[in-house]
Design a protein around this motif. Structure first.
Motif, PDB file in Angstrom:
ATOM      1  N   LYS A  80       0.700  -1.023  -0.056  1.00 57.40           N
ATOM      2  CA  LYS A  80       0.171   0.124  -0.019  1.00 57.40           C
ATOM      3  C   LYS A  80       1.000   1.192  -0.031  1.00 57.40           C
ATOM      4  O   LYS A  80       0.572   2.184  -0.825  1.00 57.40           O
ATOM      5  CB  LYS A  80      -0.947   0.061   1.243  1.00 57.40           C
ATOM      6  N   TYR A  81       1.847   1.425   0.931  1.00 58.13           N
ATOM      7  CA  TYR A  81       2.763   2.390   1.029  1.00 58.13           C
ATOM      8  C   TYR A  81       3.915   2.627  -0.095  1.00 58.13           C
ATOM      9  O   TYR A  81       4.275   3.678  -0.427  1.00 58.13           O
ATOM     10  CB  TYR A  81       3.155   2.783   2.521  1.00 58.13           C
ATOM     11  N   PHE A  82       4.189   1.338  -0.341  1.00 58.50           N
ATOM     12  CA  PHE A  82       5.705   1.268  -1.051  1.00 58.50           C
ATOM     13  C   PHE A  82       5.466   0.581  -2.292  1.00 58.50           C
ATOM     14  O   PHE A  82       6.660   0.414  -3.024  1.00 58.50           O
ATOM     15  CB  PHE A  82       6.706   0.769  -0.174  1.00 58.50           C
ATOM     16  N   GLY A  83       4.599   0.085  -2.594  1.00 59.69           N
ATOM     17  CA  GLY A  83       4.511  -0.504  -3.995  1.00 59.69           C
ATOM     18  C   GLY A  83       5.012   0.376  -4.998  1.00 59.69           C
ATOM     19  O   GLY A  83       5.500  -0.141  -6.079  1.00 59.69           O
ATOM     20  N   LYS A  84       4.700   1.605  -4.975  1.00 63.86           N
ATOM     21  CA  LYS A  84       4.806   2.613  -6.200  1.00 63.86           C
ATOM     22  C   LYS A  84       6.441   2.797  -6.243  1.00 63.86           C
ATOM     23  O   LYS A  84       6.865   2.931  -7.190  1.00 63.86           O
ATOM     24  CB  LYS A  84       4.190   3.833  -6.210  1.00 63.86           C
ATOM     25  N   TYR A  85       7.212   2.438  -5.248  1.00 64.39           N
ATOM     26  CA  TYR A  85       8.580   2.562  -5.121  1.00 64.39           C
ATOM     27  C   TYR A  85       9.141   1.086  -5.362  1.00 64.39           C
ATOM     28  O   TYR A  85      10.576   1.039  -5.236  1.00 64.39           O
ATOM     29  CB  TYR A  85       9.162   2.806  -3.763  1.00 64.39           C
ATOM     30  N   VAL A 139      14.035   4.012   1.132  1.00 67.95           N
ATOM     31  CA  VAL A 139      13.275   4.689   0.169  1.00 67.95           C
ATOM     32  C   VAL A 139      13.114   5.953   1.178  1.00 67.95           C
ATOM     33  O   VAL A 139      12.944   7.108   0.727  1.00 67.95           O
ATOM     34  CB  VAL A 139      11.640   4.100  -0.212  1.00 67.95           C
ATOM     35  N   ARG A 140      12.747   5.731   2.502  1.00 68.10           N
ATOM     36  CA  ARG A 140      12.297   6.815   3.211  1.00 68.10           C
ATOM     37  C   ARG A 140      13.572   7.616   3.748  1.00 68.10           C
ATOM     38  O   ARG A 140      13.640   9.009   3.800  1.00 68.10           O
ATOM     39  CB  ARG A 140      11.722   6.203   4.718  1.00 68.10           C
ATOM     40  N   LEU A 141      14.622   6.805   4.191  1.00 70.29           N
ATOM     41  CA  LEU A 141      15.788   7.598   4.691  1.00 70.29           C
ATOM     42  C   LEU A 141      16.532   8.411   3.460  1.00 70.29           C
ATOM     43  O   LEU A 141      17.206   9.432   3.820  1.00 70.29           O
ATOM     44  CB  LEU A 141      16.727   6.423   5.179  1.00 70.29           C
ATOM     45  N   PHE A 142      16.619   7.647   2.336  1.00 74.96           N
ATOM     46  CA  PHE A 142      17.341   8.339   1.173  1.00 74.96           C
ATOM     47  C   PHE A 142      16.326   9.250   0.148  1.00 74.96           C
ATOM     48  O   PHE A 142      16.924   9.760  -0.659  1.00 74.96           O
ATOM     49  CB  PHE A 142      18.089   7.289   0.552  1.00 74.96           C
ATOM     50  N   GLN A 143      15.198   9.290   0.511  1.00 74.22           N
ATOM     51  CA  GLN A 143      14.105  10.100  -0.183  1.00 74.22           C
ATOM     52  C   GLN A 143      14.140   9.467  -1.579  1.00 74.22           C
ATOM     53  O   GLN A 143      14.533  10.323  -2.741  1.00 74.22           O
ATOM     54  CB  GLN A 143      14.656  11.521  -0.301  1.00 74.22           C
ATOM     55  N   LEU A 144      14.125   8.306  -1.950  1.00 74.37           N
ATOM     56  CA  LEU A 144      14.304   7.602  -3.298  1.00 74.37           C
ATOM     57  C   LEU A 144      12.770   7.603  -4.066  1.00 74.37           C
ATOM     58  O   LEU A 144      11.852   7.870  -3.452  1.00 74.37           O
ATOM     59  CB  LEU A 144      14.678   6.167  -3.219  1.00 74.37           C
TER      60      LEU A 144
END
Length: 252
Positions: A80-85, A139-144
């Motif tokens: 839900k939160y990270f699928g797009k990444y 993704v969160r820490l490095f703003q990917l």
């Protein structure tokens, strides 16, 4: 406090291991390891964090699996939160071949006194374990915009992506709070990447993943719910991920 990261081999592979220790208000790299037998991993944890020693073990594996079939709540939430990444995780249930191995690690850690903490009092010493997942954390820490694809593909591409991850660790985790302090152990680990092949490259990847696990554990302990998100709960299974990091979080 010490923070142990375990990039666990879900089926039969080796597990990357990392120990971070708070020294002079920084997280120093105390140890990297690579072990095959889960019993050796439990012994490794017990040696670094013997009885009554305070520490947190962050494991990249589903250590809490209540569902016989289907998908756990935290696994659905990663999609839900990270699928797009491209950072949704592999679904876990008790019928998967890896389930006895991964859940046993959680039980073994509990037997050593490391309780699950899907909620935590920030900076309170204790003996804790959590489940983590490096891809969403990065993704969160490095703003990917997408995950760093160092796991699969052509050898040259994997090396390049792993070196990209190394660069982000060096540029970002050394500026956040808690602050990662890199030393000769890190230099010795990453120096061979440009020429590493096959198993050697995989072993470097596993230990870097373990460092990310350990850092996420330290970040969870230091900030608690203020700067982290719990996907799931103790009953359904859970994964701890950092909240989105902004420039204002550096050295705050």
């Amino acid at each position: 406090m010490k923070f142990l990261g375990v990039d666990f081999g879900w089926t039969s592979g080796a597990s990357g291991l990392c120990c971070l220790e708070i020294q002079d208000q920084q997280l120093a790299i105390a140890q990297f390891d690579l072990l095959l037998d889960p019993r050796e991993i439990v012994t490794w944890v017990d040696q670094l964090l013997p009885k009554e020693t305070m520490g947190l073990v962050a494991v990249d594996a589903p250590t809490v699996i209540p569902n016989e079939t289907g998908t756990r709540l935290p696994d659905r939430l990663t999609h839900k939160y990270f699928g797009k990444y491209h950072a949704g995780c592999y679904p876990a249930n008790l019928n998967r071949p890896f389930a006895p191995r991964t859940t046993q690690l959680g039980f073994d850690l509990e037997a050593l006194g490391f309780g699950h903490v899907p909620e935590i009092d920030a900076r309170k010493p204790g003996r804790y374990q959590i489940e983590v997942f490096p891809h969403p954390a990065m993704v969160r820490l490095f703003q990917l915009d997408r995950i760093i694809k160092y796991k699969k593909g052509k050898l040259g591409d994997r090396r390049q992506e792993l070196q990209r991850l190394v660069g982000l660790i060096e540029a970002v985790l050394t500026t956040l709070t808690p602050q990662l302090s890199l030393n000769h152990r890190w230099d010795d680990l990453v120096q061979p990447i440009p020429t590493a092949k096959g198993t050697d490259l995989k072993e470097i990847e596993d230990r870097i993943d373990a460092l990310v696990c350990a850092y996420v554990g330290a970040y969870w302990w230091y900030w608690g719910q203020a700067k982290n998100q719990t996907l799931g709960d103790r009953h359904s299974g859970y994964i701890i991920v950092p909240a989105p990091v902004t420039m204002g979080d550096q050295q705050s």
